[in-house]
Enzyme design. Sequence first.
Site, short mmCIF file in Angstrom:
data_model
loop_
_atom_site.label_atom_id
_atom_site.label_comp_id
_atom_site.label_asym_id
_atom_site.label_seq_id
_atom_site.Cartn_x
_atom_site.Cartn_y
_atom_site.Cartn_z
N LYS A 22 1.01 -1.22 -0.04
CA LYS A 22 0.08 0.02 0.08
C LYS A 22 0.69 1.03 0.17
O LYS A 22 0.95 2.06 -0.88
CB LYS A 22 -0.66 0.01 1.26
CG LYS A 22 -1.75 1.45 1.61
CD LYS A 22 -2.45 0.90 2.64
CE LYS A 22 -1.83 1.73 3.84
NZ LYS A 22 -1.58 3.15 4.51
N ASN A 23 2.27 1.39 1.15
CA ASN A 23 2.73 2.41 1.11
C ASN A 23 3.24 3.02 0.12
O ASN A 23 3.92 4.37 -0.17
CB ASN A 23 3.39 2.97 2.45
CG ASN A 23 2.44 3.12 3.53
OD1 ASN A 23 0.57 3.20 3.39
ND2 ASN A 23 2.26 2.25 4.53
N CYS A 117 -5.39 7.54 8.87
CA CYS A 117 -5.51 7.07 10.31
C CYS A 117 -5.57 7.84 11.64
O CYS A 117 -4.23 8.69 11.30
CB CYS A 117 -4.66 5.35 10.84
SG CYS A 117 -5.09 4.45 9.60
N ARG A 122 -0.26 13.83 13.87
CA ARG A 122 0.43 13.77 12.42
C ARG A 122 0.97 15.28 11.80
O ARG A 122 0.16 16.04 11.22
CB ARG A 122 -0.64 12.56 11.90
CG ARG A 122 -0.77 11.56 12.95
CD ARG A 122 -1.02 11.09 12.07
NE ARG A 122 -0.24 9.79 11.28
CZ ARG A 122 -0.69 8.76 9.84
NH1 ARG A 122 -1.89 9.25 9.80
NH2 ARG A 122 0.23 8.64 9.52
N ASP A 307 3.92 0.13 12.07
CA ASP A 307 2.55 -0.40 11.70
C ASP A 307 2.00 -1.69 12.02
O ASP A 307 0.81 -2.76 11.48
CB ASP A 307 2.79 -0.46 9.97
CG ASP A 307 2.51 1.13 9.77
OD1 ASP A 307 2.59 1.54 8.74
OD2 ASP A 307 1.94 1.82 10.58
N ARG A 399 -9.26 0.15 3.26
CA ARG A 399 -8.43 0.94 3.32
C ARG A 399 -7.34 0.24 2.91
O ARG A 399 -6.30 0.97 1.86
CB ARG A 399 -8.28 1.62 3.98
CG ARG A 399 -8.90 2.85 3.77
CD ARG A 399 -8.33 4.01 4.81
NE ARG A 399 -7.52 4.10 4.84
CZ ARG A 399 -6.44 5.38 5.30
NH1 ARG A 399 -6.52 5.00 7.19
NH2 ARG A 399 -5.27 5.64 4.97
C1 EPZ Z 1 3.66 6.77 6.62
O1 EPZ Z 1 3.10 7.77 7.95
C2 EPZ Z 1 3.22 5.56 6.48
N1 EPZ Z 1 1.36 6.68 5.74
C3 EPZ Z 1 2.01 5.25 7.65
O2 EPZ Z 1 1.67 3.24 7.87
C4 EPZ Z 1 3.21 5.14 9.26
O3 EPZ Z 1 2.56 4.15 10.14
C5 EPZ Z 1 4.52 5.53 8.91
O4 EPZ Z 1 4.57 5.89 7.65
C6 EPZ Z 1 4.84 5.30 9.88
O5 EPZ Z 1 5.45 4.27 9.09
C7 EPZ Z 1 2.01 5.67 4.40
O6 EPZ Z 1 3.03 5.51 3.88
C8 EPZ Z 1 0.40 6.89 3.50
P1 EPZ Z 1 5.82 9.41 9.23
P2 EPZ Z 1 3.67 9.22 7.79
O7 EPZ Z 1 5.90 10.86 8.45
O8 EPZ Z 1 4.31 9.57 6.79
C9 EPZ Z 1 6.32 12.56 12.73
C10 EPZ Z 1 -0.33 2.36 8.07
O9 EPZ Z 1 -0.27 1.67 9.15
N2 EPZ Z 1 6.06 14.06 11.73
O10 EPZ Z 1 6.88 8.51 9.53
O11 EPZ Z 1 2.80 10.14 8.29
C11 EPZ Z 1 5.14 11.92 12.91
O12 EPZ Z 1 3.99 12.63 14.26
C12 EPZ Z 1 -0.15 3.84 7.92
O13 EPZ Z 1 0.28 2.35 6.44
C13 EPZ Z 1 6.24 14.93 12.73
O14 EPZ Z 1 6.63 15.58 13.46
O15 EPZ Z 1 4.37 8.87 8.94
C14 EPZ Z 1 4.89 10.86 13.64
O16 EPZ Z 1 5.37 11.14 15.76
C15 EPZ Z 1 -0.51 4.29 8.97
N3 EPZ Z 1 6.59 16.10 11.31
C16 EPZ Z 1 6.19 10.63 13.28
O17 EPZ Z 1 7.00 11.34 12.88
C17 EPZ Z 1 6.03 15.96 10.33
O18 EPZ Z 1 6.20 16.61 9.29
C18 EPZ Z 1 6.15 9.28 12.17
O19 EPZ Z 1 5.20 10.15 11.47
C19 EPZ Z 1 5.95 14.38 9.63
C20 EPZ Z 1 5.74 13.80 10.42
#
Ligand code: EPZ
Length: 424
Positions: A22-23, A117, A122, A307, A399
């Site tokens: 998916k991702n 989610c 986020r 995840d 999803r």
């Molecule tokens: C991606 O989300 C995935 N989604 C998520 O998968 C997955 O849980 C996550 O990466 C972590 O591996 C997709 O790829 C579409 P992050 P993302 O930016 O990109 C903080 C699933 O189950 N952060 O790596 O949103 C954030 O708050 C989904 O398939 C900031 O502070 O995750 C978090 O604590 C759910 N500022 C951490 O970084 C930012 O600008 C990691 O978030 C961006 C993120």
Amino acid sequence: MERIVISGPSKLYGSVKISGMKNAAVAVIFGTIAVNDECIIDNLPNISDVNLSLELLKNMGAVVEKLGETKYRIDTRHISTIMAPVEEAGKMRASYYIAGASLARFGVCKVGLPGGCDFGERPIDQHVKAFEAMGAKVRIDEGYIDASAVGGMKAANIYFDCVTVGGTINAILAAVRSDGVTVIDNAAREPHIVDLANFLNFCGADITGAGTDTIKIKGNKQLHGCEYTIIPDMIEAGTFIIAAAATSSRVLIENIIPKHLESMTSKLSETGIVFEEGDDTLLVKSNVSELRPVNIKTLPYPGFPTDMNPQTAVLLCSISGVSRINETIFSDRFRYVNELRRMGASIDIENSIATFNGGQRLKAANVRAVDLRAGAAMVLAGLVAEGTTSIEDIFYIERGYDNIVEKLSSLGAAIKKISIEDFT
Ligand code: EPZ
């Protein structure tokens, strides 16, 4: 309204084929905006996040043609708008990749803020930081990411304050057509980032270092289409590992990349689960009554994936003894715990650590999918619980899981999807 109903406990046997990731799929689909040509993408999973991504592209003027069960022709040469309305973009997380890709191609974007989610805060401040470093003026206004870069995006050195998958992907997309070399430090290293970089390099990009914490993108305005196949979904594979292990089954998981599962299999083998690795297969053998408790800490790749937190929790509830999960990525990832408690699970949460007093058999209940992976965990809980479990809000599960009911049913689970008339 539809529900998934499962009669447990189940034993599983046989083999299951893992679908495309998916991702990775959503990153590559929106990456075609930056490519500005015709691409053939294969191994796209049949999930609502992919279908919605393709709809968003079509609404922007792209031509999307289904060529086979998992194969699509995507032609983005005639995109007529850079606008992605919030009503659509807000239905998923990855829609914000439209921002990076549009900035690369048009130097402008107006994309509704993403949904996805809900497991706590986020923010997208790191995405904005990357865009601004490349010369864009960015406003988050009235629910939109409204950005423009006069003269186009410029190469920059970007240092992420935290490891962010989405931020890394958006920075790669934004930089892929800019003049000069963009360097991303403290980059995320997930396999789906490597998959996007490989796709873009097949299209003529010059990206090196994907999969490490330093990625270099030498911009190229002459990108061209390509044929590309998405990698298998490591989280779907992980979900079936837990399904087999928690039900004391023997299951062959096919169409995987073993390297992507190493952080899971090395940690889970500490419980006593037996893994036999093939080139693109993994045999899982388990007797849950003999498994040992374990402590897990979620980390960015190649650490144990956040995840996999909810799904693994179901296994830890079934293993006698005290296990723990320390969730270091998302502040509210444990929303699934209350649903497991309705099934008799004994789980204590203190700050970012959940403690599982495992060994009691879960009891069937009516539960909800509170997010994508929490929903998958409810399915696994239904497999191990005594009685018939009914799961609501299964749109979350759909999803990110391609035919999970059919796949589990083919492994011998007593599982089905039913429609419940809304009693209004
Ligand atoms: C991606 O989300 C995935 N989604 C998520 O998968 C997955 O849980 C996550 O990466 C972590 O591996 C997709 O790829 C579409 P992050 P993302 O930016 O990109 C903080 C699933 O189950 N952060 O790596 O949103 C954030 O708050 C989904 O398939 C900031 O502070 O995750 C978090 O604590 C759910 N500022 C951490 O970084 C930012 O600008 C990691 O978030 C961006 C993120």
